[in-house]
Design an enzyme around this catalytic site. Structure first.
Site, PDB file in Angstrom:
ATOM      1  N   LYS A  83       0.730  -1.156   0.114  1.00  0.00           N
ATOM      2  CA  LYS A  83      -0.075   0.058  -0.166  1.00  0.00           C
ATOM      3  C   LYS A  83       0.891   1.155   0.049  1.00  0.00           C
ATOM      4  O   LYS A  83       0.651   2.396  -0.342  1.00  0.00           O
ATOM      5  CB  LYS A  83      -1.019  -0.075   1.239  1.00  0.00           C
ATOM      6  CG  LYS A  83      -2.093  -1.008   1.173  1.00  0.00           C
ATOM      7  CD  LYS A  83      -3.203  -0.822   2.092  1.00  0.00           C
ATOM      8  CE  LYS A  83      -4.151  -1.713   1.835  1.00  0.00           C
ATOM      9  NZ  LYS A  83      -5.491  -1.755   2.844  1.00  0.00           N
ATOM     10  N   LYS A 110      -4.054 -11.196  -6.456  1.00  0.00           N
ATOM     11  CA  LYS A 110      -5.424 -11.184  -5.862  1.00  0.00           C
ATOM     12  C   LYS A 110      -6.332 -10.350  -6.286  1.00  0.00           C
ATOM     13  O   LYS A 110      -6.400  -9.098  -6.801  1.00  0.00           O
ATOM     14  CB  LYS A 110      -5.001 -10.692  -4.269  1.00  0.00           C
ATOM     15  CG  LYS A 110      -6.077 -11.023  -3.159  1.00  0.00           C
ATOM     16  CD  LYS A 110      -5.446 -10.637  -1.871  1.00  0.00           C
ATOM     17  CE  LYS A 110      -5.700  -8.838  -1.584  1.00  0.00           C
ATOM     18  NZ  LYS A 110      -5.449  -8.273  -0.687  1.00  0.00           N
ATOM     19  N   LYS A 126     -10.359  -4.733  -4.333  1.00  0.00           N
ATOM     20  CA  LYS A 126     -10.780  -3.443  -4.332  1.00  0.00           C
ATOM     21  C   LYS A 126     -10.277  -2.419  -5.129  1.00  0.00           C
ATOM     22  O   LYS A 126     -10.906  -1.426  -5.902  1.00  0.00           O
ATOM     23  CB  LYS A 126     -11.493  -2.746  -3.251  1.00  0.00           C
ATOM     24  CG  LYS A 126     -12.523  -3.366  -2.365  1.00  0.00           C
ATOM     25  CD  LYS A 126     -12.699  -3.047  -0.793  1.00  0.00           C
ATOM     26  CE  LYS A 126     -13.409  -3.921  -0.066  1.00  0.00           C
ATOM     27  NZ  LYS A 126     -13.171  -3.672   1.466  1.00  0.00           N
TER      28      LYS A 126
HETATM   29  P1  AMP Z   1     -10.807  -5.753   2.890  1.00  0.00           P
HETATM   30  O1  AMP Z   1     -11.187  -5.721   1.759  1.00  0.00           O
HETATM   31  O2  AMP Z   1      -9.251  -5.533   2.743  1.00  0.00           O
HETATM   32  O3  AMP Z   1     -11.353  -5.218   4.064  1.00  0.00           O
HETATM   33  O4  AMP Z   1     -10.850  -7.473   3.351  1.00  0.00           O
HETATM   34  C1  AMP Z   1     -12.196  -7.783   3.863  1.00  0.00           C
HETATM   35  C2  AMP Z   1     -11.830  -9.347   4.281  1.00  0.00           C
HETATM   36  O5  AMP Z   1     -11.926 -10.080   2.755  1.00  0.00           O
HETATM   37  C3  AMP Z   1     -10.662  -9.896   4.804  1.00  0.00           C
HETATM   38  O6  AMP Z   1     -10.894 -11.061   5.630  1.00  0.00           O
HETATM   39  C4  AMP Z   1      -9.884 -10.240   3.432  1.00  0.00           C
HETATM   40  O7  AMP Z   1      -8.950 -11.359   3.918  1.00  0.00           O
HETATM   41  C5  AMP Z   1     -10.896 -10.842   2.550  1.00  0.00           C
HETATM   42  N1  AMP Z   1     -10.448 -10.789   1.234  1.00  0.00           N
HETATM   43  C6  AMP Z   1      -9.981  -9.794   0.533  1.00  0.00           C
HETATM   44  N2  AMP Z   1      -9.722  -9.876  -0.608  1.00  0.00           N
HETATM   45  C7  AMP Z   1      -9.607 -11.410  -0.848  1.00  0.00           C
HETATM   46  C8  AMP Z   1      -9.657 -12.325  -1.777  1.00  0.00           C
HETATM   47  N3  AMP Z   1      -9.177 -11.818  -3.125  1.00  0.00           N
HETATM   48  N4  AMP Z   1      -9.913 -13.526  -1.523  1.00  0.00           N
HETATM   49  C9  AMP Z   1     -10.068 -14.048  -0.272  1.00  0.00           C
HETATM   50  N5  AMP Z   1     -10.513 -13.235   0.680  1.00  0.00           N
HETATM   51  C10 AMP Z   1     -10.517 -11.929   0.408  1.00  0.00           C
END
Ligand code: AMP
Ligand code: TRP
Length: 334
Positions: free
Chosen positions: A113, A196, A199
């Site tokens: 980041k 990965k 967003k």
């Molecule tokens: P965030 O969008 O970073 O707040 O992530 C929220 C949750 O979604 C966290 O538990 C992440 O580990 C999970 N997560 C985010 N991106 C992925 C992905 N590509 N595959 C699986 N889990 C994800």
């Protein structure tokens, strides 16, 4: 007794990775008889990158709506907003004195980041994992269901907890276990099976958003990266075929089965047959959630009521841990 805590940041919309890697598992956990579950909207984490106030307010309610539409039940789980429980920020400060700079510097998410310009990154982005440790330790959570990318942060939380306990020679904080469940711990970009799904990817074709309509979902899956070969008979044979592996994984996670089951059904078929089946499955699974989410967002007062009730419950639990921690550390009491 299990105490479950997790959260997502209110930044943009949720995508399929968030749903399959996290939310879907959270919903399962709330039905375990021995579990008490807390799920928060991690708005304090969101501001580690710049946010517009109105967008943050809107996204906070949208994530809450997605939680509920995705199956979290406010009668079973405590759904709340991180910033409405001041103890998270206070405990973070107390814990920051136990977190080593060297360990924070090794966090891959910070490196990603902050990018090339780490000198200009904010202190908040650097200290992000310490706030996350506070989120978890404040509820004495036993299990933290997250996607694979959060594992390193969980290790830091355990490290901080253990350092504190050793220093004060008591078992004050519980060491949380990461709960990385199912086949979908790391859903990859539809455009590049080695990256990965995220967003922040510039290409909207790289991800399926929870708010995409049926046509958009079908179009994105149709364009998703694959290779010229057909679907193989074994999971092992998907090695070295990241795009193919990703689509099979998504299918398995949506259907609630193993990748091997998916291959048992589709081995030998081409993508021309598999992709429409995957699109139908994704639409069948996601469209009721999107519809429910939109319905909830039409009644903001109801969302606010749920968040207020949840934040009160969480606040009372958090306050207890903060007080205990202050006492242990020797702070003066009014
Ligand atoms: P965030 O969008 O970073 O707040 O992530 C929220 C949750 O979604 C966290 O538990 C992440 O580990 C999970 N997560 C985010 N991106 C992925 C992905 N590509 N595959 C699986 N889990 C994800
Ligand atoms: N950092 C997590 C993410 O981006 C969100 C989060 C914040 C979290 N605090 C947490 C997850 C505490 C689990 C526990 O996905």
């Amino acid at each position: 007794m299990k105490r479950i805590l997790s959260g997502m940041q209110p930044t943009n919309n949720l995508h399929l990775g968030n749903y399959l890697g996290a939310l879907q598992n959270w919903v399962k956990l709330q039905d375990e008889p021995e579990a008490s579950c807390l799920y928060m909207v991690a708005d304090l984490h969101a501001i580690t990158l710049p946010q517009e106030p109105d967008a943050l307010r809107k996204a906070t309610r949208e994530i809450a709506a997605a939680y509920i539409a995705g199956g979290l039940d406010p009668d079973k789980s405590t759904i709340f907003v991180q910033s409405s429980v001041p103890g998270h920020s206070e405990l973070m400060w107390l814990l920051s004195t136990f977190a080593q700079m060297g360990k924070l510097e090794r966090m891959t998410q910070f490196k990603d980041k902050a990018g090339k310009n780490a000198e200009r990154a904010g202190l908040g982005l650097f200290a992000y994992p310490v706030l996350m440790a506070a989120d978890i330790l404040i509820y004495k959570a036993t299990h933290v269901p997250v996607g694979d990318d959060q594992k390193q942060h969980l290790e830091l939380a355990r490290d901080v907890a253990a350092t504190f306990n050793t220093k004060y020679a008591q078992e004050h904080f519980l060491l949380p276990e990461p709960y990385i469940m199912g086949e979908a711990t790391r859903i990859m970009s539809l455009k590049d099976g080695t990256k990965k799904m995220s967003k922040s990817d510039e290409s909207d074709l790289s991800r399926i958003n929870m708010t995409d309509d049926a046509d958009t979902i079908a179009r994105k899956i149709k364009k998703a990266q694959t290779d010229p070969e057909n679907l193989p008979e074994t999971v092992a044979a998907l090695a070295g075929r990241p795009g193919a592996l990703n689509l099979v994984t998504i299918y398995a996670a949506l259907a609630g089965c193993d990748r091997a089951n998916v291959l048992a059904q589709y081995a030998g078929m081409g993508w021309g047959a598999f992709k429409p089946a995957l699109a139908d499955l994704a639409v069948a699974k996601l469209s009721p959630i999107t519809a429910r989410m939109n319905e909830l967002l039409g009644d903001v007062a109801e969302i606010d009521r749920i968040l207020k009730a949840g934040s009160e419950v969480a606040g009372a639990l958090a306050e207890r841990t903060v007080q205990e921690t202050r006492d242990i550390m020797g702070f003066w009491k009014m």
